[in-house]
Design a protein around this motif. Structure first.
Motif, short mmCIF file in Angstrom:
data_model
loop_
_atom_site.label_atom_id
_atom_site.label_comp_id
_atom_site.label_asym_id
_atom_site.label_seq_id
_atom_site.Cartn_x
_atom_site.Cartn_y
_atom_site.Cartn_z
N THR A 1 0.85 -1.19 0.00
CA THR A 1 0.00 0.00 0.00
C THR A 1 0.88 1.24 0.00
O THR A 1 2.11 1.15 0.16
CB THR A 1 -0.92 0.05 1.24
OG1 THR A 1 -0.14 0.40 2.40
CG2 THR A 1 -1.60 -1.29 1.48
N ALA A 2 0.26 2.41 -0.16
CA ALA A 2 1.02 3.65 -0.13
C ALA A 2 1.67 3.88 1.22
O ALA A 2 2.67 4.61 1.34
CB ALA A 2 0.09 4.82 -0.47
N GLN A 3 1.11 3.27 2.25
CA GLN A 3 1.65 3.41 3.61
C GLN A 3 2.67 2.33 3.95
O GLN A 3 3.25 2.34 5.05
CB GLN A 3 0.51 3.36 4.64
CG GLN A 3 -0.44 4.55 4.58
CD GLN A 3 -1.37 4.50 3.37
OE1 GLN A 3 -1.86 3.42 3.01
NE2 GLN A 3 -1.60 5.64 2.74
N GLY A 4 2.91 1.39 3.03
CA GLY A 4 3.84 0.31 3.28
C GLY A 4 3.16 -1.05 3.20
O GLY A 4 1.99 -1.15 2.80
N LEU A 5 3.87 -2.10 3.54
CA LEU A 5 3.30 -3.44 3.50
C LEU A 5 2.26 -3.61 4.60
O LEU A 5 2.44 -3.12 5.71
CB LEU A 5 4.40 -4.49 3.66
CG LEU A 5 5.47 -4.59 2.57
CD1 LEU A 5 6.38 -5.78 2.83
CD2 LEU A 5 4.84 -4.68 1.19
#
Length: 309
Positions: A202-206
């Protein structure tokens, strides 16, 4: 979960199916219950003890407290939409009222692992077979067979998501075909590395979406934070060639970019793919292969040297 997806040994789990049913009966999981032809039973809500409810509450509180910032938004949205009881084992009929309205899915109670064909038929008809029983206090951190917490907390919230719900139906239909093609070993790996132990970028990380991780405190931390495992981009051919672990945390996690990517992977007819992959060697659970989209190569620290499944 089916026998094949649990063990990758189609038609067997620690002995014959008859042996398994006897084991479930002897454990009291069938006692006083009518086992229907589709291996479902009426959820015996009257049999849950205060200990069962206390274990559910402890596991729910423990997992919910640590999943924010670790789990996919789709899972959190599904959990909120379901309004799942935090203090006691949920009533499947109550969950089904919301599920049916959202995606046409329903949870059906089973005494434990079910035959492969039965499992796939349930999924193909938007029924998720969930073990009704709860683990014991000494099994809080690990048990080999899926219990009610794993099946309901881990799996059911994502069935609210339309795309993932369609993927699970497609997987069931694919399983019915694979069962007749002698390809359950390959298809079970896809289930293992997505539905059970999948990560999403995701844009926020895994983030976590696999139920086997979501229902485990230790693996919820390990899968994202540890340097030990490999993390590799999703590739259906690669996954179908890759063995896995049932007795330790995973050596490799496969990462999808979206649930649409996952669903699109099930669209083609897998029959030609099975034939193609039969001519290729299987890979170990910790192998990194040429052509992999490697997010990171694991340090291998703490990896067990027992055989992969």
């Amino acid at each position: 979960m089916s026998i094949a997806t649990a063990t990758e040994a189609p038609g067997a789990f620690q002995g014959t199916l008859t042996d398994k049913l006897k084991e479930q009966f002897d454990a009291g999981l069938l006692s006083g219950q009518e086992l229907r032809p589709d291996f479902t039973i009426a959820q015996p809500v009257h049999r849950y003890t205060s200990t069962d409810h206390a274990i559910w509450r402890k596991l729910y509180e423990r997992q919910a407290a640590m999943l924010q910032g670790r789990v996919s938004d789709e899972f959190l949205q599904g959990l909120a939409t379901l309004g799942m009881d935090k203090d006691r084992v949920p009533d499947f009929d109550q969950l089904n009222e919301t599920l049916m309205r959202a995606t046409g899915w329903q949870v059906v109670a089973v005494p434990g692992l079910v035959p492969d064909q039965v499992f796939f038929e349930h999924l193909a008809n938007r029924r998720f077979p969930a073990s009704w029983w709860m683990r014991k206090p000494e099994q809080l951190d690990y048990l080999q067979e899926p219990d009610c917490f794993h099946d309901v907390f881990g799996h059911v919230p994502l069935l609210i998501n339309p795309v993932f719900a369609d993927y699970m139906e497609a997987y069931g239909k694919g399983g019915l075909k694979a069962n007749g093609l002698g390809a359950l070993d390959m298809l079970s790996r896809l289930y293992w590395y997505t539905v059970e132990f999948g990560l999403i970028r995701t844009a926020q990380g895994l983030r976590i979406y696999g139920a086997g991780i979501l229902s485990s405190q230790g693996e919820s931390i390990y899968s994202l934070d540890s340097a030990s495992p490999n993390r590799i981009g999703f590739d259906v051919r690669r996954i179908m060639r890759t063995r896995y672990r049932i007795d330790t945390f995973q050596k490799t996690y496969f990462v999808i970019d979206s649930f649409e990517q996952l669903f699109d992977a099930t669209r083609p007819d897998f029959a030609p793919l099975y034939e193609e992959l039969r001519a290729q060697p299987t890979l170990g659970a910790g192998d990194v292969a040429p052509g992999d989209q490697v997010l990171n190569v694991g340090t291998r620290e703490g990896w067990a040297d027992t055989e992969d499944i």
